[in-house]
Design a protein around this motif. Structure first.
Motif, PDB file in Angstrom:
ATOM      1  N   PRO A 154       0.798  -1.241   0.000  1.00 36.23           N
ATOM      2  CA  PRO A 154       0.000   0.000   0.000  1.00 36.23           C
ATOM      3  C   PRO A 154       0.824   1.282   0.000  1.00 36.23           C
ATOM      4  N   GLU A 155       2.081   1.231   0.474  1.00 37.19           N
ATOM      5  CA  GLU A 155       2.924   2.429   0.494  1.00 37.19           C
ATOM      6  C   GLU A 155       3.734   2.583  -0.794  1.00 37.19           C
ATOM      7  N   HIS A 156       3.545   1.650  -1.731  1.00 39.50           N
ATOM      8  CA  HIS A 156       4.208   1.701  -3.047  1.00 39.50           C
ATOM      9  C   HIS A 156       5.736   1.790  -2.901  1.00 39.50           C
ATOM     10  N   ILE A 157       6.275   0.927  -2.075  1.00 36.45           N
ATOM     11  CA  ILE A 157       7.731   0.869  -1.884  1.00 36.45           C
ATOM     12  C   ILE A 157       8.358   0.181  -3.091  1.00 36.45           C
ATOM     13  N   ARG A 158       9.368   0.822  -3.671  1.00 34.04           N
ATOM     14  CA  ARG A 158      10.046   0.242  -4.838  1.00 34.04           C
ATOM     15  C   ARG A 158      11.535   0.005  -4.595  1.00 34.04           C
ATOM     16  N   GLY A 159      12.081   0.568  -3.560  1.00 29.16           N
ATOM     17  CA  GLY A 159      13.505   0.405  -3.277  1.00 29.16           C
ATOM     18  C   GLY A 159      13.859   1.017  -1.942  1.00 29.16           C
ATOM     19  N   LEU A 160      15.129   0.982  -1.585  1.00 24.94           N
ATOM     20  CA  LEU A 160      15.575   1.483  -0.291  1.00 24.94           C
ATOM     21  C   LEU A 160      15.257   2.962  -0.098  1.00 24.94           C
ATOM     22  N   ARG A 161      15.419   3.754  -1.151  1.00 29.09           N
ATOM     23  CA  ARG A 161      15.215   5.188  -1.003  1.00 29.09           C
ATOM     24  C   ARG A 161      13.775   5.524  -0.620  1.00 29.09           C
TER      25      ARG A 161
END
Length: 285
Positions: A154-161
């Motif tokens: 749900p938070e649309h995490i795509r990578g570390l940044r």
């Protein structure tokens, strides 16, 4: 018969009798052997007083051992323990799972254990340098990090940044724990600095925070996401290749059953052990 001849004849008879008696006493089929007191099969074997877990007679070791293993190994080692007991009659394998650094502290403080399986080489080295490990530990698996997020991301995490975005609740392992040390390495490789809301003592605690909704994301191992069974989604990231954790296993010096301990450690590294580990997502050492 002349006296001289009579004496010679008597001597020959006595000599023959003594020879026959001697042969009967030394023969396996003689009276002594027949009674069972002198038979090789009834005499005490040099190994007859050995303990059941002794392999001096060539028998497989039996008994009970306690294995201290990294939290990320809980699912695979529980399965391996059951398989080992099925394949080795008369054995019991008990486990204690926690963060590798916590397990090292317990062992150095005298906690009884026979085998230690660490999620990194650094914590195993602590036991080797303090003379608590017996012989050289052997590597048996590798693992890398992945971002665990709630199902559907749900938070649309795509990578570390993305984990540095305002409002994103991130959980990581504490630095002394192998997954925490790996997190620090990937942060450096990615050029980012995370600000976790909590730092846990085991990777399973990090996973639990994400599964329960207490955190939006957490850095765990690939195998933890795989083992969550849909409780979380995994987000791979390129920098994870910069922090590959190697898992060693070794027998502890104070083991009360070193032969069984060595047998289980070898089983983990066997083809049967490798299959269970590979199915869970672990890489080869």
């Amino acid at each position: 018969m002349k006296p001289l001849l009579r004496s010679a004849t008597l001597a020959l008879v006595v000599t023959a009798g003594l020879t026959l008696a001697a042969c009967s006493a030394g023969s396996p089929s003689g009276g002594t052997a027949a009674s069972g007191t002198g038979s090789p099969s009834s005499s005490a074997s040099p190994n007859s007083s050995a303990s059941p877990n002794s392999s001096a007679s060539g028998a497989a070791p039996t008994g009970t051992i306690t294995v201290f293993a990294a939290a990320s190994l809980q699912r695979t080692f529980t399965e391996l323990g059951k398989q080992y007991e099925q394949d080795h009659a008369g054995t019991t394998v008990r486990f204690s799972f926690a963060g590798s650094s916590d397990l090292v502290s317990q062992i150095t403080n005298g906690a009884p254990a026979d085998v230690f399986a660490s999620a990194d080489e650094a914590n195993m080295a602590k036991l080797s340098t303090t003379d608590l490990a017996s012989g050289w530990p052997r590597d048996f698996a590798t693992n890398t990090l992945e971002i665990a997020v709630a199902p559907g991301n749900p938070e649309h995490i795509r990578g570390l940044r993305d984990l540095t975005a305002s409002g994103v609740q991130v959980v990581t392992c504490a630095t002394p724990v192998p997954c925490g040390a790996a997190t620090a390495e990937v942060e450096q490789a990615a050029g980012v600095e995370l600000h976790p809301v909590s730092e846990e003592q085991s990777v399973t605690d990090v996973l639990g925070k994400v599964e329960s909704g207490e955190a939006d994301a957490g850095l765990v191992y690939v195998t933890d996401v795989e083992g969550a069974g849909g409780g979380v989604d995994g987000v791979p990231f390129a920098e994870s290749a910069k922090a590959v954790n190697t898992y060693p296993i070794g027998v502890l010096k104070d083991s009360t059953n070193p032969e069984l301990a060595a047998s289980f450690a070898a089983y983990v590294r066997s083809d049967a052990g490798r299959k269970v580990l590979a199915d869970a997502g672990f890489g080869a050492p």
